[in-house]
Design an enzyme around this catalytic site. Structure first.
Site: not given
Ligand code: PBG
Length: 325
Positions: A195, A248
């Site tokens: 991520k 992601k």
């Molecule tokens: C929680 C999380 C996030 C997303 C999914 N889980 C936000 C982040 O990490 O700031 C982002 C999903 C999206 O942008 O559609 N940590």
């Protein structure tokens, strides 16, 4: 010999021919639809930067779930927006918390639906970081117990799969151990393994009210420049017991997805994130792109790169289009 001798156009001549030799196909069962659930009653509020996506209170979920099921969608991932936030995100562990309520509602409404929950503290902490703090730092090891307790609480509410998205080191094992110890060895973990610290999450943070109050997430989410490190993250999560691993965001990281596909035998997921959705919606609203064509093209590209599963805000519209073809 007439030239050219190799004529690839032969198999592109008709729709039927093209369909016969198509290498990648989308299917509804590979799509996971994100749902934002907000504590309270009677809430069904559209997110301004994500047209067509709403925040629902648990009591307003029924119609949405019925629609998803009628479209042939089989899975949702839940994000909670609690009423109260505090430094440790304690409302994430409440057995009557917003996500726990939503799990029970959905499992009652559509028992077959695969309910996944995002496991992360950022929506629940007053400072908006994904873990608990020690000074201004996110304390990795102190966070693990909170994440494991959150996953356990979702399992007790009846969740089908948990998806840790916090990027703390060691959280997959911590969650696995707790679930196993407490009688939930059958609940799989889909880890947000690679991520990245991405600007593509902008609209999500508005939707989930989870922007960090200070600093950013670069001390725990990955540097967008690092592909080898992404593979190490994925390897570690597999070792720690992740059943499904995720990359992601999706579109700016298709190379990472491809490399992960070549290396990993487990199912691979990609998250087509909020900013990727918002860009398409914004350009389509101006008539600059043809949304009907672009959505399947984008989802197909993610699948072609190697994803088995795609988490996408386009799931409903894609399912509608898939019905026609
Ligand atoms: C929680 C999380 C996030 C997303 C999914 N889980 C936000 C982040 O990490 O700031 C982002 C999903 C999206 O942008 O559609 N940590």
């Amino acid at each position: 010999m007439p030239y050219p001798t190799e004529r690839l156009r032969r198999l592109r001549k008709t729709g039927a021919l093209r369909s016969m030799v198509r290498e990648t196909r989308l299917h509804r069962s590979n799509l996971i639809y994100p749902l934002f659930v907000q504590e309270g009653k009677g809430v069904a509020e559209e997110i301004s930067s994500m047209p067509g996506i709403f925040r629902f209170s648990p009591d307003r979920l029924q119609a949405e779930i019925a629609e998803l099921a009628s479209l042939g969608l089989v899975s949702v991932i839940l994000f909670g927006i609690p009423e109260k936030k505090d430094p440790t995100g304690s409302s994430a562990l409440d057995e009557n918390g917003v996500v726990q309520q939503a799990i029970r509602t959905i499992k009652k409404e559509a028992p077959e639906m695969v309910v996944v929950t995002d496991v992360c503290l950022c929506e629940y902490t007053s400072h908006g970081h994904c873990g608990v703090l020690a000074g201004e730092e996110v304390d990795n090891d102190a966070t693990l117990g909170f994440l494991a307790a959150m996953a356990l609480s979702h399992a007790e509410a009846g969740v089908d799969m948990v998806a840790p998205s916090d990027m703390m080191d060691g959280r997959v094992r911590a969650i696995r151990n707790t679930l196993d110890d407490r009688g939930f060895s059958h609940v799989p973990i889909m880890s947000y393994a690679a991520k990245f610290a991405s600007a593509f999450y902008g609209p999500f943070r508005e939707a989930a009210e989870s922007a960090p109050a200070f600093g950013d997430r670069r001390s725990y989410q990955m540097d967008p420049a690092n592909r080898r490190e992404a593979i190490r993250e994925i390897d570690l999560d597999v070792e720690e017991g992740a059943d499904i691993v995720m990359v992601k965001p999706a579109l700016a990281y298709l190379d990472v997805l491809r490399e992960a596909r070549q290396r990993v035998l487990r199912p691979l997921a990609a998250y087509n994130v909020s900013g990727e959705y918002a860009m398409v919606k914004a350009a389509a609203a101006r008539g600059w792109i043809d949304e009907q064509r672009i959505v399947p093209e984008i989802l197909t590209s993610i699948k072609r790169a190697g994803a088995d599963l795609i988490i996408t805000y386009f799931a409903k519209q894609a399912a509608k289009q898939l019905e026609q073809t």
